[in-house]
Design a protein around this motif. Structure first.
Motif, PDB file in Angstrom:
ATOM      1  N   ARG A 167      45.967   8.250  58.454  1.00 25.79           N
ATOM      2  CA  ARG A 167      46.704   7.476  59.453  1.00 25.79           C
ATOM      3  C   ARG A 167      45.813   6.506  60.220  1.00 25.79           C
ATOM      4  O   ARG A 167      46.233   5.396  60.541  1.00 25.79           O
ATOM      5  N   GLU A 168      44.574   6.922  60.525  1.00 23.21           N
ATOM      6  CA  GLU A 168      43.776   6.192  61.503  1.00 23.21           C
ATOM      7  C   GLU A 168      42.537   5.508  60.946  1.00 23.21           C
ATOM      8  O   GLU A 168      41.840   4.804  61.681  1.00 23.21           O
ATOM      9  N   ALA A 169      42.232   5.680  59.689  1.00 28.16           N
ATOM     10  CA  ALA A 169      40.977   5.156  59.125  1.00 28.16           C
ATOM     11  C   ALA A 169      40.919   3.636  59.193  1.00 28.16           C
ATOM     12  O   ALA A 169      41.944   2.953  59.077  1.00 28.16           O
ATOM     13  N   PRO A 170      39.708   3.088  59.366  1.00 23.33           N
ATOM     14  CA  PRO A 170      39.553   1.638  59.426  1.00 23.33           C
ATOM     15  C   PRO A 170      39.522   0.968  58.058  1.00 23.33           C
ATOM     16  O   PRO A 170      39.358  -0.247  57.961  1.00 23.33           O
ATOM     17  N   CYS A 171      39.677   1.756  56.987  1.00 21.84           N
ATOM     18  CA  CYS A 171      39.636   1.213  55.632  1.00 21.84           C
ATOM     19  C   CYS A 171      40.584   2.028  54.751  1.00 21.84           C
ATOM     20  O   CYS A 171      41.092   3.063  55.175  1.00 21.84           O
ATOM     21  N   PRO A 172      40.842   1.595  53.522  1.00 22.91           N
ATOM     22  CA  PRO A 172      41.701   2.380  52.632  1.00 22.91           C
ATOM     23  C   PRO A 172      41.162   3.788  52.400  1.00 22.91           C
ATOM     24  O   PRO A 172      39.950   4.027  52.447  1.00 22.91           O
ATOM     25  N   VAL A 173      42.076   4.719  52.141  1.00 23.09           N
ATOM     26  CA  VAL A 173      41.719   6.116  51.897  1.00 23.09           C
ATOM     27  C   VAL A 173      42.320   6.542  50.561  1.00 23.09           C
ATOM     28  O   VAL A 173      43.524   6.367  50.334  1.00 23.09           O
ATOM     29  N   LEU A 174      41.480   7.089  49.701  1.00 28.19           N
ATOM     30  CA  LEU A 174      41.939   7.624  48.418  1.00 28.19           C
ATOM     31  C   LEU A 174      42.003   9.136  48.537  1.00 28.19           C
ATOM     32  O   LEU A 174      40.972   9.799  48.695  1.00 28.19           O
ATOM     33  N   VAL A 175      43.204   9.678  48.485  1.00 32.99           N
ATOM     34  CA  VAL A 175      43.404  11.125  48.573  1.00 32.99           C
ATOM     35  C   VAL A 175      43.442  11.680  47.151  1.00 32.99           C
ATOM     36  O   VAL A 175      44.315  11.312  46.362  1.00 32.99           O
ATOM     37  N   VAL A 176      42.493  12.536  46.832  1.00 33.90           N
ATOM     38  CA  VAL A 176      42.320  13.018  45.465  1.00 33.90           C
ATOM     39  C   VAL A 176      43.071  14.324  45.264  1.00 33.90           C
ATOM     40  O   VAL A 176      42.945  15.261  46.039  1.00 33.90           O
ATOM     41  N   ARG A 177      43.834  14.333  44.222  1.00 31.83           N
ATOM     42  CA  ARG A 177      44.522  15.562  43.822  1.00 31.83           C
ATOM     43  C   ARG A 177      44.417  15.658  42.313  1.00 31.83           C
ATOM     44  O   ARG A 177      44.829  14.760  41.588  1.00 31.83           O
ATOM     45  N   GLU A 178      43.827  16.756  41.817  1.00 31.55           N
ATOM     46  CA  GLU A 178      43.700  16.934  40.371  1.00 31.55           C
ATOM     47  C   GLU A 178      45.070  17.156  39.764  1.00 31.55           C
ATOM     48  O   GLU A 178      45.877  17.933  40.265  1.00 31.55           O
ATOM     49  N   LYS A 179      45.348  16.442  38.675  1.00 30.49           N
ATOM     50  CA  LYS A 179      46.622  16.621  37.989  1.00 30.49           C
ATOM     51  C   LYS A 179      46.665  17.998  37.335  1.00 30.49           C
ATOM     52  O   LYS A 179      45.644  18.581  36.975  1.00 30.49           O
ATOM     53  N   GLU A 180      47.881  18.501  37.167  1.00 26.96           N
ATOM     54  CA  GLU A 180      48.050  19.870  36.662  1.00 26.96           C
ATOM     55  C   GLU A 180      47.438  20.071  35.282  1.00 26.96           C
ATOM     56  O   GLU A 180      47.012  21.149  34.934  1.00 26.96           O
ATOM     57  N   PRO A 331      46.335  11.364  42.310  1.00 25.28           N
ATOM     58  CA  PRO A 331      45.668  10.724  43.442  1.00 25.28           C
ATOM     59  C   PRO A 331      46.499   9.583  44.022  1.00 25.28           C
ATOM     60  O   PRO A 331      47.231   8.899  43.306  1.00 25.28           O
ATOM     61  N   VAL A 332      46.359   9.377  45.344  1.00 24.97           N
ATOM     62  CA  VAL A 332      47.098   8.317  46.036  1.00 24.97           C
ATOM     63  C   VAL A 332      46.109   7.500  46.867  1.00 24.97           C
ATOM     64  O   VAL A 332      45.367   8.059  47.675  1.00 24.97           O
ATOM     65  N   LEU A 333      46.108   6.194  46.657  1.00 26.56           N
ATOM     66  CA  LEU A 333      45.297   5.288  47.461  1.00 26.56           C
ATOM     67  C   LEU A 333      46.195   4.650  48.519  1.00 26.56           C
ATOM     68  O   LEU A 333      47.179   3.988  48.185  1.00 26.56           O
ATOM     69  N   VAL A 334      45.856   4.885  49.782  1.00 27.22           N
ATOM     70  CA  VAL A 334      46.646   4.356  50.894  1.00 27.22           C
ATOM     71  C   VAL A 334      45.903   3.183  51.513  1.00 27.22           C
ATOM     72  O   VAL A 334      44.772   3.329  51.976  1.00 27.22           O
ATOM     73  N   VAL A 335      46.534   2.021  51.514  1.00 25.51           N
ATOM     74  CA  VAL A 335      45.927   0.797  52.032  1.00 25.51           C
ATOM     75  C   VAL A 335      46.495   0.507  53.416  1.00 25.51           C
ATOM     76  O   VAL A 335      47.704   0.345  53.561  1.00 25.51           O
ATOM     77  N   PRO A 336      45.652   0.450  54.449  1.00 24.27           N
ATOM     78  CA  PRO A 336      46.167   0.162  55.786  1.00 24.27           C
ATOM     79  C   PRO A 336      46.648  -1.273  55.890  1.00 24.27           C
ATOM     80  O   PRO A 336      46.115  -2.170  55.239  1.00 24.27           O
TER      81      PRO A 336
END
Length: 349
Positions: A167-180, A331-336
């Protein structure tokens, strides 16, 4: 800028998509916004999730030529008693920090990373604030995090630290989740990341243009196919009373026609850039439709922006983006939603 203004601007520009580059390539002879991955920050808490994330980040850095920066945050003990409390030396903040630094050295050696090429820091304070400060200090281009560390309910919620950083990061955040279908033991031996299919949620807002710009860069660098995804959804409150509810078929048809026209313009614009692109229009809740599609169609990465046409600026990342991060199986890359920095060179030099 509302949707009509955005569409007018988009049409004036001939359906232009933001020029964003990810990778070691320079702009083609003219100044253009370039998203670099020069510095990647990886918060580590030494949990199994964060260690898998570090291995993932290492592969990403190898692919893009970025420089990894690791950070671990020591949380000072909370003393609730009014009386003086004697903390055993082994449990003092200094001792915990020293242990973390030693563990970090061992981790770098384990992953064949040198301390010179991969700087690491141990910070003290509130994890979210310290991670944000670390990102600002190194001018990070990306933060790579696990869905959760030692806290959080698996498969149910994001860890509270990850959620707030997104929510608050000053740059994009890549949230890593290993696929099943990716065994964790094999993931450590992978020598390259393979993003074959990247999904980009599109709601035709200015924000989703920014997310698409990042997706174009990743697709170019990884040779991936793009899927532009829009879900036609009419909230219940729009229908009002029983009389307006009778207009639902007409509303859906109008929304569908509009989405088809705009998606085709966008698809053609992206195709002109030489990228293999598909478009998908679904019906129903965007989160449910996206997560179902990702699972069924074996999507490797979702790239979404923080705000579309809903959400409170600087408070929430937007209900759709937030739920995608929580429930997606990849994985999901969230761009602010913020102005792009103009950079014409890349790499962590």
């Amino acid at each position: 800028m509302d949707m009509n203004q955005w569409v007018a601007r988009w049409e004036d520009e001939g359906g232009a998509v933001p020029e964003v580059k990810i990778g070691r390539k320079r702009g083609a002879g003219k100044a253009r916004p370039v998203i670099t991955l020069g510095r990647i920050l990886v918060p580590i808490d030494f949990s199994p999730e964060s260690l898998k994330t570090l291995r993932f980040a290492k592969l990403l850095a190898m692919q893009t030529g970025a420089k990894l920066h690791l950070t671990h945050v020591v949380t000072p003990p909370i003393i609730s008693s009014a009386r003086p409390v004697i903390i055993p030396p082994a449990f003092s903040e200094e001792a915990i920090a020293a242990g973390a630094r030693q563990r970090m050295k061992e981790l770098l050696a384990e992953l064949s990373l040198s301390a010179r090429s991969t700087p690491s820091t141990v910070r003290s304070g509130a994890p979210v604030e310290e991670i944000k400060e670390a990102a600002r200090k190194i001018d990070a281009d990306l933060i790579v995090m696990a869905t959760r560390g030692f806290t959080g309910l698996k498969r149910a919620f994001l860890g509270s630290t990850t959620e707030r950083v997104v929510r608050e990061a000053p740059c994009p955040v890549l949230v890593v989740r290993e696929k099943e279908d990716q065994p964790t033991k094999k993931s450590a031996r992978r020598t390259a990341l393979r993003f074959r299919k990247i999904l980009v949620p599109i709601d035709f807002s200015e924000c989703s243009r920014l997310g698409l710009g990042y997706a174009l860069g990743f697709a170019e660098d990884f040779g991936a196919r793009l899927v532009l995804f829009h879900s036609v959804f009419i909230p219940a409150y729009v229908l009002g009373d029983k009389y307006t509810a009778l207009a639902m078929p007409d509303l859906m048809a109008t929304q569908q026609d509009y989405a088809k026209d705009e998606m085709e313009k966008l698809r053609q614009s992206v195709s002109r850039k030489g990228r293999e692109v598909e478009s998908e229009i679904a019906f129903g809740s965007p989160v449910e439709q996206i997560t179902d599609y990702v699972t069924k169609e074996d999507v490797d990465l979702i790239i979404t922006s923080t705000h579309g046409r809903s959400g409170l600026r600087r408070v929430f990342i937007g209900s759709t983006a937030e739920h995608i991060v929580r429930h997606a199986s990849c994985p999901v890359l969230v761009v602010p939603n913020r102005p792009l920095r103009k950079k014409l060179s890349r790499g962590g030099r």
